[in-house]
Design an enzyme around this catalytic site. Structure first.
Site, PDB file in Angstrom:
ATOM      1  CE1 TYR A   1     113.332 -11.566  14.975  1.00 13.04           C
ATOM      2  CE2 TYR A   1     112.744 -12.784  16.955  1.00 13.04           C
ATOM      3  CZ  TYR A   1     113.268 -11.654  16.353  1.00 13.04           C
ATOM      4  OH  TYR A   1     113.724 -10.610  17.126  1.00 13.04           O
TER       5      TYR A   1
ATOM      6  CE  LYS B   1     110.226 -10.582  19.193  1.00 10.81           C
ATOM      7  NZ  LYS B   1     111.063 -11.210  20.267  1.00 10.81           N
TER       8      LYS B   1
END
Ligand code: NAD
Length: 369
Positions: free
Chosen positions: A220, A135
């Protein structure tokens, strides 16, 4: 499980205890005897996070580190000795495409600076190997969509290293929310950040990172807002603050606070920063209960409680669990409770783009994922 272990220990002596403990994996669960297919993985990019993944993979049951790809001959020498990787499974960035002829490798896990994921994942797909990206999957939505299309065309799976999607306490909170144990969800708060060091690193170069803290750590909170509430945002507002414009140049966000509105009327309030140490907290509030987790997304152990008490699910090695789960997804089409595919990554990138637009314009930005 607890009872049967106690009964067992009462009946046997110390050597059997050692045997029993040896069968418990380092991530807390009892290791099942496994005779299914093993996902044979090559890691591409041998930096800090790759080292963590490689170490974690030593305790995998269904996945195995079998190959290495690096631009640095020194690293290939060191890593292949450490992890017992044969020379025929080691590649550099020039001969990497030859991996198509290597029958002993199923998947390539790309763990390089964000801007390079696009090209490496497309090359992986063209080589006919399953593609795993770290990511953020790409530095913009266009790249991410091209990666999905490339993997689809090649008939390989595309997965993203969303390790929290397999974390037991996180999954328990998601289960409780899905089963209505918190009542109607009203609010989420996600605070994610750390103080970034070396001013010369790629994370502070917008062309390599695709932005700043939002791309690296704020993601996140974005992703967490979605899986904790179970909704996709429809509007975004955001405010940026910068205390050090030399370190955080144009295009690199130091701190952004952002808010989401969801279709149900619930809202989220989040913070992403490269300038506060150890900021790592989730809070979910419903009409009948709450969950709070701190730390909520670091390497663990994750800790948290709900209105019903402490979360007591086992601590895990996130990367080991992730890779075992990826094997099940690749071989058996297992559907994870929270998606880890390219479409999931595109949603995060669309929302991050909206956060950047809202911060830049000062306006409320509509978003459709
Ligand atoms: P790093 O700088 O420690 O490692 C990057 C590696 O990529 C280095 O070995 C470098 O040599 C190599 N590389 C390949 N092509 C390169 C290029 N063109 N320019 C520069 N380096 C190149 O970075 P990292 O912390 O390991 O992060 C790598 C990726 O992993 C990032 O996408 C990051 O977001 C992701 N990450 C994920 C997690 C997680 O918890 N899922 C944690 C840390 C990092």
């Amino acid at each position: 499980m607890k009872n049967s272990r106690r009964d067992f220990l009462q009946k046997v002596g110390a050597s059997a205890l050692a045997l029993q403990l040896a069968s418990i994996t380092s991530w807390g669960a009892k290791r099942e005897t496994y005779d299914g297919p093993v996902l044979r993985v090559a890691i591409l990019g041998l930096g800090n996070y790759a080292a963590r993944v490689a170490d974690a993979m030593q305790s995998c049951t269904k996945a195995k580190l079998v190959g290495l790809v690096s631009g640095s001959p020194d690293k290939l020498t060191k890593w292949s000795a450490k992890y017992n990787i044969p020379a025929k499974n080691c590649y550099n960035y020039q001969n990497f495409d030859d991996i198509r002829n290597n029958k002993d490798i199923d998947a390539v896990y790309v763990i390089t600076p964000n801007s390079t994921h696009h090209d490496f994942i497309l090359r992986t797909a063209r080589a006919g190997k399953h593609a795993i990206s770290e990511k953020p999957m790409a530095i913009n939505v266009k790249q991410a969509e091209e990666m999905i299309a490339g993997c689809k065309q090649a008939g390989v799976k595309l997965l993203v290293g969303y390790r929290m999607h397999f974390e037991p306490k996180t999954l328990e909170v998601v289960r409780m929310r899905k089963e209505g144990e918190f009542g109607k969800i009203m609010f989420f708060q996600g605070l994610c950040g750390f103080r970034i060091g070396d001013p010369k690193q790629w994370r502070l170069k917008p062309e390599m990172a695709g932005g700043g803290s939002m791309m690296d750590i704020g993601i996140y909170a974005v992703n967490g807002a979605r899986y904790m509430t179970g909704e996709e945002p429809i509007w975004v507002t955001a405010q940026e603050t910068k205390t050090d414009p030399v370190k955080f140049k144009e295009g690199v966000d130091e701190t952004i606070q952002f808010q989401f509105g969801f279709p149900s009327g619930a809202t989220a309030s989040c913070l992403s920063t490269y300038n506060m140490n150890g900021l790592d907290k989730f809070f979910l509030n419903g009409e009948r209960g709450f969950a709070e987790m701190q730390p909520s997304t670091n390497y663990g152990p994750i800790m948290g409680r709900t209105n019903q008490g402490e979360l007591t699910q086992p601590a895990t090695i996130h990367q080991a669990v992730q890779m075992d789960e990826f094997a099940d997804i690749i071989f058996h089409d297992k559907q994870p409770p929270i998606p880890v595919d390219g479409y999931e990554a595109v949603k995060d990138l669309k929302i991050i783009a909206a956060v950047y637009e809202a911060a830049r314009t000062g306006k409320k930005v509509s978003v459709t994922v």
